[in-house]
Enzyme design. Sequence first.
Site, PDB file in Angstrom:
ATOM      1  N   ARG A  97      -3.738   5.579   1.164  1.00  0.00           N
ATOM      2  CA  ARG A  97      -4.567   6.717   1.566  1.00  0.00           C
ATOM      3  C   ARG A  97      -3.933   7.585   2.644  1.00  0.00           C
ATOM      4  NH1 ARG A  97      -9.706   3.298   3.011  1.00  0.00           N
ATOM      5  NH2 ARG A  97      -8.074   1.792   3.479  1.00  0.00           N
ATOM      6  N   ARG A 138      -7.273  11.332  -5.611  1.00  0.00           N
ATOM      7  CA  ARG A 138      -8.440  10.431  -5.610  1.00  0.00           C
ATOM      8  C   ARG A 138      -9.723  11.238  -5.741  1.00  0.00           C
ATOM      9  NH1 ARG A 138     -10.260   5.700  -2.664  1.00  0.00           N
ATOM     10  NH2 ARG A 138     -12.499   5.560  -3.030  1.00  0.00           N
ATOM     11  N   ARG A 173       0.844  -1.202   0.000  1.00  0.00           N
ATOM     12  CA  ARG A 173       0.000   0.000   0.000  1.00  0.00           C
ATOM     13  C   ARG A 173       0.877   1.250   0.000  1.00  0.00           C
ATOM     14  NH1 ARG A 173      -3.165  -1.993   4.685  1.00  0.00           N
ATOM     15  NH2 ARG A 173      -4.511  -3.667   3.948  1.00  0.00           N
ATOM     16  N   ASP A 193      -5.532  -2.584  -8.304  1.00  0.00           N
ATOM     17  CA  ASP A 193      -6.278  -3.334  -7.301  1.00  0.00           C
ATOM     18  C   ASP A 193      -6.188  -4.816  -7.633  1.00  0.00           C
ATOM     19  OD1 ASP A 193      -8.317  -2.873  -4.965  1.00  0.00           O
ATOM     20  OD2 ASP A 193      -9.185  -4.464  -6.206  1.00  0.00           O
ATOM     21  N   TYR A 200     -13.529 -13.203  -2.865  1.00  0.00           N
ATOM     22  CA  TYR A 200     -14.397 -12.067  -3.198  1.00  0.00           C
ATOM     23  C   TYR A 200     -15.457 -12.449  -4.226  1.00  0.00           C
ATOM     24  CZ  TYR A 200     -11.014  -9.150  -0.724  1.00  0.00           C
ATOM     25  OH  TYR A 200     -10.212  -8.588   0.235  1.00  0.00           O
TER      26      TYR A 200
END
Length: 370
Positions: free
Chosen positions: A33, A42, A29, A79, A156
């Site tokens: 963020r 973003r 990461r 992603d 997922y």
Amino acid sequence: MTTTPLQNDRFLRALARQPVDRTPVWMMRQAGRYLPEYRAKRADAGSFMDLCRNHDLACEVTLQPLERFPLDAAILFSDILTIPDAMGLGLYFETGEGPKFKKTVRSQEEVAALSVPDAERDLDYVMRAVSTIRRELNGRMPLIGFSGSPWTLATYMVEGGSSKDFRHLKTMLYDTPDTMHQLLDTLAHAVTDYLNAQIRAGAQAVQIFDTWGGALSTPAYLEFSLRYMEQIVAGLIREHDGRRVPVILFTKNGGQWLEHSACAGADALGIDWSTELSDARARVGHKVALQGNLDPNVLFARPSAIRAEVARVLESYGHGPGHVFNLGHGISQFTNPDHVTAFMEALHDLSPQYHQGIPTQSSDAYSGVK
């Protein structure tokens, strides 16, 4: 793509277990963020997937942390769920709930209907991002490409999003294992094609993220997760642009399976903070390099405490080549960038002593590693 001499090949040399002057570092990461400049970009993009699908913006946020910190590798901003999205499952994100899919895959008929995407056509935005980032790096440091593992992607796809107990997935695993194997085999072919396309586009190393492999029992991990990562590694391009393309496997909470994972054909294993590096190194010997393993929450502590934990991790691995410093697992969105700076300063100050007396070679020498 024309080969550009690398100005910093420390990361690639460590993965090849070759001498380095200090322990290289990158962070999972990495373009996350926690950076205010990322959050601003973003917001401009409109959504997370809009950011991923715009190769210029994906390049920009990939490079943002490199402007702040003396890192040794860049990692593609994307992603892990791009493959199932390309399979038509309809990936979207809900605030506070993470990724979700409009369609799930739970029956044999639904699994049979899946087809392997053409990575260079159906995921062309990823390949454009890779080539754009590689061009903008201009040899500054290597670029890491990545994918989720088949098992992690399946979690997922079957659950329809994140899950705490994987109820639908494990029902499929135990009730209809043939259907599960069919799904995982399809995904293994898709991941292999996807990573090879990234390598052709310019990725100089690749990592497979097995985020949810640790949710399995030992027999299930070997049969339903590691087996398919081995299949992927065996099908990857391992030399491109005149250089070895190393492969890293990372199974979160997978420290109990290191001996098995070390035989999967990869160059390195990622280790989360629940496994002590000294123990991991003793168990894998010289088979693979190791990547890890600072607890990301250490970065919320005072700089002195961060420095002490960096020293402990370095001492745990010990002297010699084959170590890439990383967080194990990924950096938190709430991390103060100043604390990341403290972490980087501590690593740069402390790690050279673990490589003293070890001569380094030029980046051209790395290109001949087989």
